[in-house]
Write a protein that holds these residues in place. Sequence first.
Motif, PDB file in Angstrom:
ATOM      1  N   ARG A 110       0.827  -1.199   0.000  1.00 33.13           N
ATOM      2  CA  ARG A 110       0.000   0.000   0.000  1.00 33.13           C
ATOM      3  C   ARG A 110       0.862   1.251   0.000  1.00 33.13           C
ATOM      4  O   ARG A 110       0.451   2.295  -0.515  1.00 33.13           O
ATOM      5  CB  ARG A 110      -0.917   0.007   1.222  1.00 33.13           C
ATOM      6  N   ALA A 111       2.059   1.146   0.549  1.00 30.52           N
ATOM      7  CA  ALA A 111       2.987   2.267   0.533  1.00 30.52           C
ATOM      8  C   ALA A 111       3.665   2.412  -0.828  1.00 30.52           C
ATOM      9  O   ALA A 111       4.636   3.144  -0.949  1.00 30.52           O
ATOM     10  CB  ALA A 111       4.033   2.101   1.623  1.00 30.52           C
ATOM     11  N   ARG A 112       3.145   1.703  -1.841  1.00 31.31           N
ATOM     12  CA  ARG A 112       3.620   1.760  -3.219  1.00 31.31           C
ATOM     13  C   ARG A 112       5.023   1.205  -3.380  1.00 31.31           C
ATOM     14  O   ARG A 112       5.744   1.563  -4.311  1.00 31.31           O
ATOM     15  CB  ARG A 112       3.568   3.194  -3.752  1.00 31.31           C
ATOM     16  N   VAL A 113       5.408   0.285  -2.479  1.00 27.69           N
ATOM     17  CA  VAL A 113       6.695  -0.379  -2.608  1.00 27.69           C
ATOM     18  C   VAL A 113       6.532  -1.576  -3.544  1.00 27.69           C
ATOM     19  O   VAL A 113       5.624  -2.392  -3.372  1.00 27.69           O
ATOM     20  CB  VAL A 113       7.222  -0.841  -1.238  1.00 27.69           C
ATOM     21  N   ASP A 114       7.415  -1.687  -4.530  1.00 30.50           N
ATOM     22  CA  ASP A 114       7.417  -2.821  -5.441  1.00 30.50           C
ATOM     23  C   ASP A 114       8.225  -3.940  -4.778  1.00 30.50           C
ATOM     24  O   ASP A 114       9.466  -3.905  -4.739  1.00 30.50           O
ATOM     25  CB  ASP A 114       8.046  -2.418  -6.772  1.00 30.50           C
ATOM     26  N   VAL A 115       7.527  -4.963  -4.236  1.00 30.53           N
ATOM     27  CA  VAL A 115       8.201  -6.000  -3.465  1.00 30.53           C
ATOM     28  C   VAL A 115       9.136  -6.826  -4.343  1.00 30.53           C
ATOM     29  O   VAL A 115      10.055  -7.491  -3.823  1.00 30.53           O
ATOM     30  CB  VAL A 115       7.165  -6.913  -2.770  1.00 30.53           C
ATOM     31  N   THR A 116       8.949  -6.827  -5.659  1.00 31.79           N
ATOM     32  CA  THR A 116       9.841  -7.579  -6.538  1.00 31.79           C
ATOM     33  C   THR A 116      11.231  -6.948  -6.614  1.00 31.79           C
ATOM     34  O   THR A 116      12.184  -7.584  -7.071  1.00 31.79           O
ATOM     35  CB  THR A 116       9.250  -7.680  -7.944  1.00 31.79           C
ATOM     36  N   ARG A 117      11.372  -5.710  -6.177  1.00 32.41           N
ATOM     37  CA  ARG A 117      12.666  -5.035  -6.212  1.00 32.41           C
ATOM     38  C   ARG A 117      13.414  -5.139  -4.888  1.00 32.41           C
ATOM     39  O   ARG A 117      14.551  -4.672  -4.788  1.00 32.41           O
ATOM     40  CB  ARG A 117      12.473  -3.556  -6.561  1.00 32.41           C
TER      41      ARG A 117
END
Length: 872
Positions: A110-117
């Motif tokens: 939700r914090a717009r973090v791309d977990v794939t990175r």
Amino acid sequence: MQVRRRQRLFPSRLCPCCVVVLSLFSASTGRAATAGSGDVEFNDAFLRQPGGGKLDVSRFNEGNVPLPGTYRADLQVNGAWLGMAEISLRQAGNDARNVQPCFDRMLVERARVDVTRLPAQSADRLAHAAMGACMTLPELVPGASAVFDNGELRLDLSVPQSFLSRSARGYVDPRYWDEGVNAARLAYNANVYHTESTGVSSTQGYLGLNAGVNIGPWRFRHYGSLSYDAVAGNRYQSVQTSLQRSITPMRSQLVVGDAFTDGAMFDSFGFRGVQLATDDRMLPESQRGYAPTVRGIANSNARVQVRQNGNLIYETTVAPGSFEIDDLYATGYGGDLEVLVTEADGSVHAFFVPYAPVVNALRPGVWRYSVTSGQYRNTGVQSTPLFVQATVQHGISNLLTGYGGWLAAQGYFSFVLGMAMNTRYGAFGADATHASTRLASQPDRSGQSVRVSYSKLVSPTRTNVTLAAYRYSTSGFLNFAEAVATRSLDDPNAAPVPGAVRRGRLQLTISQGMPAGYGNVYLSGSTQDYWNRRGRDTQYQAGYNNSYKRVSYGISAARQINLGTARWENRVMLTVGIPLGRSPHAPYAMTSLQQDSAGVMGIQESLTGTLGADSNVTYGLNASHSSGRGTVTNSVAANAGYVSPIATLTANASRGNQYSQYGAGVSGGIVAYAGGVTFTSALGDTVAIVEAADATGARVANTNGLRLDPWGHAVVPNLMPFSRNPIEIDPKGLPLDVELRSTLQQVAPTSGAVVHVRFDTGKGGRAAILRVRTPDGTPLPFGTEVFDADGNLAGTVGQDGRLLARGLTRDAGVLTAKWGPLQADTCAFRYALPASAGNPGRALPRADGVCGDLASAVVSMKRIHPDAQGAQ
């Protein structure tokens, strides 16, 4: 002093004197904490207590530390608001001052973090978080930080850009769009206008209604107007009745009922049917629905009507002089506006305002579409043929956008192809439309229309060309509205259809900002010629405005048609204005000199101003003199307005040589929902109901003069759909026994939503000023914290042992005071307040207390008040 970013250094309940004193002491010593931990160490050398004791101020070293628990707070990433979120705070280790927000996969995304990175170890930690472990943000995202602002209920995150998902600025995730609550709503605008001229009296009335019901994501809307004329009687016109909702996955709006086509490719017209079309407001930084500004000149207290496609969409009364209408609803993207100005002496002037879309350029990869099917709807003709219209646009590249569409109906077919180029010199568009019309008693019509358009904001010169377009049509070309009108009159016994067939049309809307100190220029107008008659119709509104110190001046010109003489007239007006004083309510004087093409010259002098703390009372006085064509006229006029909490009231009157006029109006809105019925002085399409119990009279900062009603409710009238909207309450002037836990909230409503924004006013209870001393008469130490029986902080002791205590749920009880870590640094005292009148007041009760042994205070209190609260 180095402190953690956005961290508060003092508890929100600390008295102002304590904050100032502690701040000065801390700043004077220069003993700052480490930057890494964000701790702040205060010098207590200046806070010596009588007898040589020291005050324990270590609790202030960590700022306003929140308690562990779950909070609903604003989520802010790198300064951008992303909505509300449930935030879990837990204590880390045995240190009660180390309370950290916990993150799981959902909150990280939700914090717009791309977990794939994220690095590989972050995936393992996210798995632990899924099993209930408390993982901090730095453990999951290298280089990130999280700070929970307990005072503002906001979680501030700092995340490296390399780990963020790519999204446009201003983006709000559709998951957090608020559909609002179920509600019924009504916006109204009513006025009556009476004139007497040369022995003939006339009375007209108007009531505009915008009614609706919201149920979940569905919006039922009805726009209509009731017109009254003493001669013609009553007439109700249904402008639009529809049921609509947002289709989020398709970024579209579904409309069932009455509406208007968008006019992006074909000319806009009204229909009754079904429409599914892209809603650009769902895009970040999208361009909102456009409606032009209507400018004109009135000689007296005049009635102004605005019509589009034969529908009366707006009516108001304006004072003598130049006027401007900038709050029209965006009922459609096309269809010129016809403006009728009815003067107090009965004369009527008309002009048109171009209303067409800007060039159809899109960003690369963006699609825009519209599919409409139903019956043609126009009050000017009886025919209502069925039709189907479809359009599509696609951004092919940064340079090129392609678009096309077709429209089919009984006896009519048309299609269009075009392209738009977005260049450094502006947006250019060109398209060609072919149309074929079958007629029964006349030869069929077939032709083409070519349009070239341009729009540009030239930043260096501050030139804003909103629309410049030229269209050339062959003699056989008819748009859909013209074709329907022609077919409705087409029968073997009818003569050839009269009326002008357009040949070429040029329209322009432009504003020019001049260098600093040189004002600005605006121009809006159109000109067109015809195949079957001579001459050219040209109309415009143009002007120049500037100011010198406190004096403003301008010149405006307009060309409009006099409906009484069927002749075009040109008018020029010079205006000079100056405030008569420097106070906020100082009157404003305006002098106007006007001349028309018939040689009539007039001069007007007006005085306007506002009254009231919120400037909710307006007034105006006007006197005029004109001469020309062998006549001399004099007139005086007055108007007044009052914006009340529940409605806006207006009144006007004027008198001239051969006429008199008076009128009145009322406008406002009503919203009914599960929490009650709320009245408001204005009501837009997307609104918020603000609710704060016991905060009567508090000002809502979103709108000038908006305050909470006696029930703690208010309506914020105009919100931006699909975007962040801050809702803020100013607590200034509230009773001291009313405490707002937060003064700012953010909402992102869908189109037409009625969102409910509730502000927590605390746990209730009374507020009182207590003076507390020890048994030997010594005041309690400065900075001592006082707690109630449940361990809640009731207040902090200030000078001379005085305490502003809040949240007292009973009129008598026992409070506990603590100024150090030892048992000897604690005492208890009883208090007794006068019986409450039942209503929060602004005069706080006062009482004295003696702080001593805890047990004796409780026993003493129960002996006097058996049901009194104990001490913890």
